[in-house]
Motif scaffolding. Structure first.
Motif, PDB file in Angstrom:
ATOM      1  N   ASN A  91       0.841  -1.187   0.000  1.00  0.00           N
ATOM      2  CA  ASN A  91       0.000   0.000   0.000  1.00  0.00           C
ATOM      3  C   ASN A  91       0.888   1.253   0.000  1.00  0.00           C
ATOM      4  O   ASN A  91       1.573   1.534   0.986  1.00  0.00           O
ATOM      5  CB  ASN A  91      -0.889  -0.061   1.241  1.00  0.00           C
ATOM      6  CG  ASN A  91      -1.944   1.011   1.253  1.00  0.00           C
ATOM      7  OD1 ASN A  91      -1.703   2.135   0.841  1.00  0.00           O
ATOM      8  ND2 ASN A  91      -3.113   0.649   1.734  1.00  0.00           N
ATOM      9  N   PRO A  93       0.216   4.572   0.101  1.00  0.00           N
ATOM     10  CA  PRO A  93       0.007   5.585   1.140  1.00  0.00           C
ATOM     11  C   PRO A  93       0.565   5.174   2.505  1.00  0.00           C
ATOM     12  O   PRO A  93       1.126   6.007   3.229  1.00  0.00           O
ATOM     13  CB  PRO A  93      -1.515   5.750   1.197  1.00  0.00           C
ATOM     14  CG  PRO A  93      -1.972   5.369  -0.171  1.00  0.00           C
ATOM     15  CD  PRO A  93      -1.043   4.256  -0.595  1.00  0.00           C
ATOM     16  N   ILE A  94       0.470   3.895   2.855  1.00  0.00           N
ATOM     17  CA  ILE A  94       1.017   3.441   4.142  1.00  0.00           C
ATOM     18  C   ILE A  94       2.548   3.528   4.112  1.00  0.00           C
ATOM     19  O   ILE A  94       3.170   3.977   5.073  1.00  0.00           O
ATOM     20  CB  ILE A  94       0.535   2.016   4.479  1.00  0.00           C
ATOM     21  CG1 ILE A  94      -0.954   2.058   4.823  1.00  0.00           C
ATOM     22  CG2 ILE A  94       1.335   1.412   5.628  1.00  0.00           C
ATOM     23  CD1 ILE A  94      -1.597   0.722   5.025  1.00  0.00           C
ATOM     24  N   MET A  96       4.283   5.548   2.313  1.00  0.00           N
ATOM     25  CA  MET A  96       4.621   6.976   2.365  1.00  0.00           C
ATOM     26  C   MET A  96       4.500   7.524   3.788  1.00  0.00           C
ATOM     27  O   MET A  96       5.315   8.349   4.206  1.00  0.00           O
ATOM     28  CB  MET A  96       3.726   7.774   1.420  1.00  0.00           C
ATOM     29  CG  MET A  96       4.038   7.539  -0.037  1.00  0.00           C
ATOM     30  SD  MET A  96       2.919   8.444  -1.096  1.00  0.00           S
ATOM     31  CE  MET A  96       3.964   9.812  -1.515  1.00  0.00           C
ATOM     32  N   LEU A  97       3.498   7.065   4.527  1.00  0.00           N
ATOM     33  CA  LEU A  97       3.357   7.501   5.923  1.00  0.00           C
ATOM     34  C   LEU A  97       4.540   7.036   6.767  1.00  0.00           C
ATOM     35  O   LEU A  97       5.016   7.774   7.639  1.00  0.00           O
ATOM     36  CB  LEU A  97       2.047   6.979   6.519  1.00  0.00           C
ATOM     37  CG  LEU A  97       0.795   7.765   6.157  1.00  0.00           C
ATOM     38  CD1 LEU A  97      -0.451   7.044   6.661  1.00  0.00           C
ATOM     39  CD2 LEU A  97       0.856   9.173   6.724  1.00  0.00           C
ATOM     40  N   LYS A  98       5.029   5.826   6.505  1.00  0.00           N
ATOM     41  CA  LYS A  98       6.194   5.330   7.231  1.00  0.00           C
ATOM     42  C   LYS A  98       7.427   6.171   6.894  1.00  0.00           C
ATOM     43  O   LYS A  98       8.223   6.504   7.778  1.00  0.00           O
ATOM     44  CB  LYS A  98       6.450   3.862   6.904  1.00  0.00           C
ATOM     45  CG  LYS A  98       5.405   2.927   7.494  1.00  0.00           C
ATOM     46  CD  LYS A  98       5.668   1.492   7.080  1.00  0.00           C
ATOM     47  CE  LYS A  98       4.636   0.554   7.636  1.00  0.00           C
ATOM     48  NZ  LYS A  98       4.865  -0.841   7.202  1.00  0.00           N
ATOM     49  N   PHE A 100       7.289   9.254   5.865  1.00  0.00           N
ATOM     50  CA  PHE A 100       7.010  10.540   6.507  1.00  0.00           C
ATOM     51  C   PHE A 100       7.421  10.502   7.982  1.00  0.00           C
ATOM     52  O   PHE A 100       7.996  11.464   8.501  1.00  0.00           O
ATOM     53  CB  PHE A 100       5.519  10.899   6.376  1.00  0.00           C
ATOM     54  CG  PHE A 100       5.155  12.181   7.058  1.00  0.00           C
ATOM     55  CD1 PHE A 100       5.446  13.404   6.471  1.00  0.00           C
ATOM     56  CD2 PHE A 100       4.542  12.175   8.308  1.00  0.00           C
ATOM     57  CE1 PHE A 100       5.125  14.602   7.103  1.00  0.00           C
ATOM     58  CE2 PHE A 100       4.221  13.357   8.949  1.00  0.00           C
ATOM     59  CZ  PHE A 100       4.508  14.574   8.349  1.00  0.00           C
ATOM     60  N   ALA A 101       7.160   9.374   8.661  1.00  0.00           N
ATOM     61  CA  ALA A 101       7.539   9.230  10.070  1.00  0.00           C
ATOM     62  C   ALA A 101       9.059   9.330  10.235  1.00  0.00           C
ATOM     63  O   ALA A 101       9.550   9.962  11.175  1.00  0.00           O
ATOM     64  CB  ALA A 101       7.035   7.903  10.630  1.00  0.00           C
ATOM     65  N   TYR A 103      11.108  10.973   8.248  1.00  0.00           N
ATOM     66  CA  TYR A 103      11.505  12.364   8.026  1.00  0.00           C
ATOM     67  C   TYR A 103      10.953  13.313   9.084  1.00  0.00           C
ATOM     68  O   TYR A 103      11.484  14.399   9.273  1.00  0.00           O
ATOM     69  CB  TYR A 103      11.148  12.810   6.610  1.00  0.00           C
ATOM     70  CG  TYR A 103      12.173  12.282   5.643  1.00  0.00           C
ATOM     71  CD1 TYR A 103      13.428  12.853   5.561  1.00  0.00           C
ATOM     72  CD2 TYR A 103      11.916  11.158   4.869  1.00  0.00           C
ATOM     73  CE1 TYR A 103      14.404  12.353   4.723  1.00  0.00           C
ATOM     74  CE2 TYR A 103      12.884  10.643   4.022  1.00  0.00           C
ATOM     75  CZ  TYR A 103      14.116  11.246   3.962  1.00  0.00           C
ATOM     76  OH  TYR A 103      15.089  10.734   3.134  1.00  0.00           O
ATOM     77  N   ALA A 104       9.902  12.905   9.799  1.00  0.00           N
ATOM     78  CA  ALA A 104       9.400  13.721  10.906  1.00  0.00           C
ATOM     79  C   ALA A 104      10.435  13.781  12.032  1.00  0.00           C
ATOM     80  O   ALA A 104      10.472  14.745  12.799  1.00  0.00           O
ATOM     81  CB  ALA A 104       8.082  13.149  11.428  1.00  0.00           C
ATOM     82  N   VAL A 151       9.914   0.111   6.415  1.00  0.00           N
ATOM     83  CA  VAL A 151       8.952   0.461   5.363  1.00  0.00           C
ATOM     84  C   VAL A 151       8.613  -0.727   4.470  1.00  0.00           C
ATOM     85  O   VAL A 151       7.441  -1.033   4.235  1.00  0.00           O
ATOM     86  CB  VAL A 151       9.477   1.643   4.508  1.00  0.00           C
ATOM     87  CG1 VAL A 151       8.497   1.971   3.392  1.00  0.00           C
ATOM     88  CG2 VAL A 151       9.715   2.865   5.377  1.00  0.00           C
TER      89      VAL A 151
END
Length: 164
Positions: A91, A93-94, A96-98, A100-101, A103-104, A151
């Motif tokens: 997936n 989007p999932i 990408m969220l990982k 994003f985490a 890079y957060a 990821v």
């Protein structure tokens, strides 16, 4: 670990390094464009004057230039590494969220450290580039480890299986 798995992991790391190098060209190129051209237009100074919170975090031009260049390279790098290095059909989007985490955490730390070191030597053109290169190398190594074991951990090679 089997010899076949070891060779596959080495090839995977080489692919990651090559795609990261291409993302690095984008990051370094966009950073240089901003440093050598856009900075002359007082864009970042005006931005810092208008936004007090932004100005407190970014007490010199390195921060905003680094952030913009980093975002461009992350989008490029994620797209190609998901498809060609890890061959993941998970997936998006999932995944990408990982990322994003990752890079957060990575972005604020690397930005604050970069702003700190470039602020210590404000009259040195080379320091901006040295800090950028060290940050990019750190990013490449830590992101490979994170991508491989977080990821894409359970989805490596799923795009190949889906195509068959």
């Amino acid at each position: 670990m089997s010899e076949k798995k070891s060779k596959k992991d080495i090839l995977q790391f080489i692919k990651f390094v090559l795609f990261s190098a291409s993302a690095g060209i984008i990051q370094f190129g966009s950073f240089t464009l901003m440093k050598e051209v856009i900075i002359k237009l007082d864009f970042f100074q005006n931005l810092m004057l208008e936004h007090e919170t932004f100005a407190r975090i970014m007490n010199n031009e390195y921060g905003p230039m680094y952030l913009i260049a980093l975002i461009l390279s992350v989008i490029w790098n994620f797209t190609f590494n998901r498809k060609f290095t890890f061959k993941s059909a998970n997936n998006v989007p999932i995944a990408m969220l990982k990322v994003f985490a990752f890079y957060a955490v990575f972005t604020p730390i690397s930005t604050v450290i970069g702003v700190h070191f470039t602020g210590k030597y404000p009259n040195s053109e080379a320091v901006d580039y040295i800090v950028l290169i060290v940050t990019m190398l750190t990013n490449m190594v830590t992101e490979f480890i994170y991508d491989k074991f977080v990821v894409f951990r359970n989805s490596e090679g799923t795009a190949e299986k889906k195509d068959k």
